[in-house]
Design an enzyme around this catalytic site. Structure first.
Site, short mmCIF file in Angstrom:
data_model
loop_
_atom_site.label_atom_id
_atom_site.label_comp_id
_atom_site.label_asym_id
_atom_site.label_seq_id
_atom_site.Cartn_x
_atom_site.Cartn_y
_atom_site.Cartn_z
N LYS A 68 0.82 -1.21 0.00
CA LYS A 68 0.00 0.00 0.00
C LYS A 68 0.86 1.27 0.00
O LYS A 68 0.43 2.31 -0.44
CB LYS A 68 -0.89 -0.04 1.25
CG LYS A 68 -2.03 0.94 1.25
CD LYS A 68 -2.97 0.58 2.38
CE LYS A 68 -4.00 1.64 2.64
NZ LYS A 68 -4.87 1.25 3.75
N GLU A 161 -10.71 6.03 5.05
CA GLU A 161 -10.79 5.16 6.24
C GLU A 161 -11.43 5.83 7.46
O GLU A 161 -12.31 5.25 8.09
CB GLU A 161 -9.40 4.62 6.57
CG GLU A 161 -8.96 3.59 5.54
CD GLU A 161 -7.47 3.38 5.48
OE1 GLU A 161 -6.75 3.87 6.38
OE2 GLU A 161 -7.01 2.72 4.53
N ASP A 184 -6.07 7.53 13.61
CA ASP A 184 -5.87 6.26 12.93
C ASP A 184 -4.39 5.97 12.74
O ASP A 184 -3.73 6.57 11.89
CB ASP A 184 -6.59 6.32 11.56
CG ASP A 184 -6.43 5.03 10.76
OD1 ASP A 184 -5.68 4.13 11.19
OD2 ASP A 184 -7.05 4.92 9.69
#
Ligand code: AMP
Length: 585
Positions: A68, A161, A184
């Protein structure tokens, strides 16, 4: 049925909305979490997830982790340090004699999740919602979408997200109007987003992050600590990989235990090692990494125009927020206990499932709004950034502006699309560029409309139209980040750091353009009105134009602005006199 997928740096999850509930799907062994690891054997199909992890320590050179960090990236950008190749070329991975794109690797993970879901449900699943970090730019979102398509999905939506997590936390638990911070910290990325929930509508007010900060970095710091304690001088690639894996296991154990023993059987020359490790030791090693989230949190709050006391909730997302040290940092930054009611590893996937359910019409009265992470605009004459859609605009968004030709007889216009926060075009990123031709016309008479629209996935479409001929061009920017050496965070840091000089450069450039336009037209007017203006007035105007030229050369913004004001005042009457003269003749 639409699947919700959290395609994580370290782990991925899939689930569907069934019987009125979002549910995550587990493999045959009951695991809901699939490691985002792909192993490419010398022959045969790639292995994904736990099977790939098993081969990783034996043949690390044939396994790919944290892909990613590479998706949608070009060589030279952050995250591509390990990849060799020509600067600016798309990042690819070479294993043996195979060249593999990050999209292909991600699509293997998605295929695995797809088959897991299909075998669980006994039906085919062709539609999906996939989440990405809030900080992903157009290229990264576009590449993620392509990975989904390669895996055989129709990608219904790419969702940020933190937005997904807030959806999972927020549906019925929070009051009608609440403000929430989503902290996060995953395996590879960090984001802090501030969201507002207003009568069922989720809106991201601001977001800041670092795409290269996460649990992987903590693992590396702990691996160095273990290596030091074990006295290993120059570890081989296999040993390094085993140390990192041991570091990660120890870190996860120490989230609940106070101490552990790292066991590394047959490490080097058949020596086995047993290293005791305490939570205090790993806290000390990881604190500098975790501390880096602080300034990003404060900046996101500032962008949203909020103080931490204005927040109703602080939500934790990402596996790394299980570390007690992270939790105490979050408490310190926001001055309150974070909400721990959800599994930090599962809330993003649950949100993706809920978003799928919303798209299918199974959940009403909820809409998801996201924001642009950086400003989008075009380069204007003089090399300045002209913002069309500002940073933190709620998407989908549409905005446009009319431009004209700065030079007489110009046969076309080059449109350079920029992303960034700096005043000078050259300090921003170029997303793409194209030419729009138009029939040559006098200065300031061409009319070119530029419209930017960003869809709900954050994909930008630029439409340019010559309004006199109706000729138009459309450019869709999904993956074409041509140059981008700096990461988003560097861009934001740069814009703060250079705010003062940037503003000065903009004011100077605007003044320079005005000076370049005014000086010849003043000379022109004087020539035409020669006999009608008293000599001393002509002399005084000429002195003022000379001062403008000299101020221009000195590059002193203040002096140039003052010189222009004086020249402007002194020449106020010239235009009227020119008109009067024209009427007389
Ligand atoms: P994510 O990207 O959200 O899947 O998070 C993965 C990261 O969370 C990895 O760096 C994991 O090592 C880390 N992680 C998972 N569980 C724990 C735990 N119990 N304690 C500390 N870190 C954890």
């Amino acid at each position: 049925m639409i699947a919700g997928i959290d395609l994580g740096t370290t782990n991925s999850l899939i689930g569907v909305y069934e019987g009125g509930f979002p549910s995550l799907l587990a493999d045959n062994d009951g695991n809901r979490i699939t490691p985002s690891v792909v192993f490419y054997p010398e022959e045969g199909e790639p292995l994904v997830g736990r099977e790939a992890v098993r081969f990783r320590s034996l043949q690390p050179e044939r396994s790919i982790t944290s892909v990613k960090r590479l998706i949608g990236r070009r060589i030279g950008e952050n995250g591509t340090e390990q990849i060799s190749g020509r600067k600016g070329a798309p990042a690819v991975i070479t294993i043996g004699d195979r060249v593999i794109t990050p999209e292909e690797v991600s699509s293997e993970i998605l295929k695995k999740l797809k088959s897991l879901a299909e075998s669980r449900l006994g039906t085919t699943i062709n539609r999906a919602v996939i989440t990405v970090p809030a900080y992903f730019n157009d290229a990264q979102r576009g590449a993620t979408r392509r990975a989904g398509e390669l895996a055989g999905f129709t990608v219904e939506r790419i969702v940020s997200e933190p937005t997904a997590a807030a959806l999972a936390y927020g549906l019925d638990r929070l009051a009608d109007r609440s403000k929430v911070a989503v902290y996060d910290l995953g395996g590879g990325t960090f984001d802090l987003s501030v969201l507002q929930l207003d009568n069922g509508v989720f809106q991201v007010l601001s977001t800041h992050g670092d795409t290269q900060l996460g649990g992987d970095d903590i693992d590396e710091a702990i691996a160095v600590l273990i290596r030091r304690k074990a006295g290993i001088k120059e570890p081989s690639i296999t040993v390094t990989s085993r140390l990192k894996e041991a570091a990660r296991t120890a870190k996860e154990i120490l989230s609940t235990a106070e101490m552990t023993v790292v066991r590394l059987p047959f490490l080097e020359e058949n020596k086995s090692l047993e290293i005791p490790l305490t939570r205090a030791e790993i806290d000390e090693a990881s604190a500098p990494i975790i501390r880096r989230t602080r300034s990003l949190c404060l900046r996101a709050l500032q962008d949203a125009g909020l103080e931490s006391a204005d927040l109703d909730q602080v939500i934790l997302v990402g596996g790394s927020t299980r570390m007690p040290l992270v939790r105490s940092f979050v408490k310190e930054i926001f001055g309150r206990e974070p909400n721990l009611s959800q599994h930090p590893d599962e809330s993003v996937a649950l949100g993706a499932i809920l978003q799928g359910a919303i798209l299918e019409g199974n959940l009403q009265n909820v809409a998801l709004l996201d924001v642009t992470p950086l400003s989008l605009g075009i380069e204007t004459f003089g090399g300045l950034m002209n913002v069309i859609i500002p940073r933190n605009t709620t998407i989908p968004a549409k905005a446009g502006e009319m431009f004209t030709n700065a030079i007489a007889g110009q046969g076309g216009m080059k449109i350079v699309i920029l992303q960034g926060e700096r005043e000078l075009a050259s300090d921003n990123w170029i997303l793409g560029s194209f030419e729009i031709p138009f029939s040559p016309s006098p200065k300031g008479t061409a009319r070119v409309g530029v419209q930017f629209s960003i869809d709900a996935d954050g994909i930008l479409q630029v439409l340019v139209r010559d309004t006199s001929t109706g000729a138009e061009k459309i450019l869709e920017i999904k993956s074409a980040v041509e140059v981008s050496d700096e990461a988003v965070e560097a861009m934001l840091a740069g814009s703060l750091e250079h705010a003062f000089e940037d503003m000065d450069a903009r004011i100077f450039t605007e003044a320079r353009l005005k000076a370049e336009e005014m000086t010849p037209s003043v000379h022109d007017a004087l020539a035409q009105l020669e006999s009608e203006i008293p000599e001393d007035e002509v002399a005084s105007i000429l002195r003022l134009t000379e001062e403008v030229t000299s101020a221009l050369g000195s590059k002193e913004t203040k002096r140039l602005k003052q010189a222009l004001i004086s020249l402007d005042e002194a020449t106020q009457g010239l235009a009227t006199r020119l008109v009067e003269k024209a009427m007389r003749t």
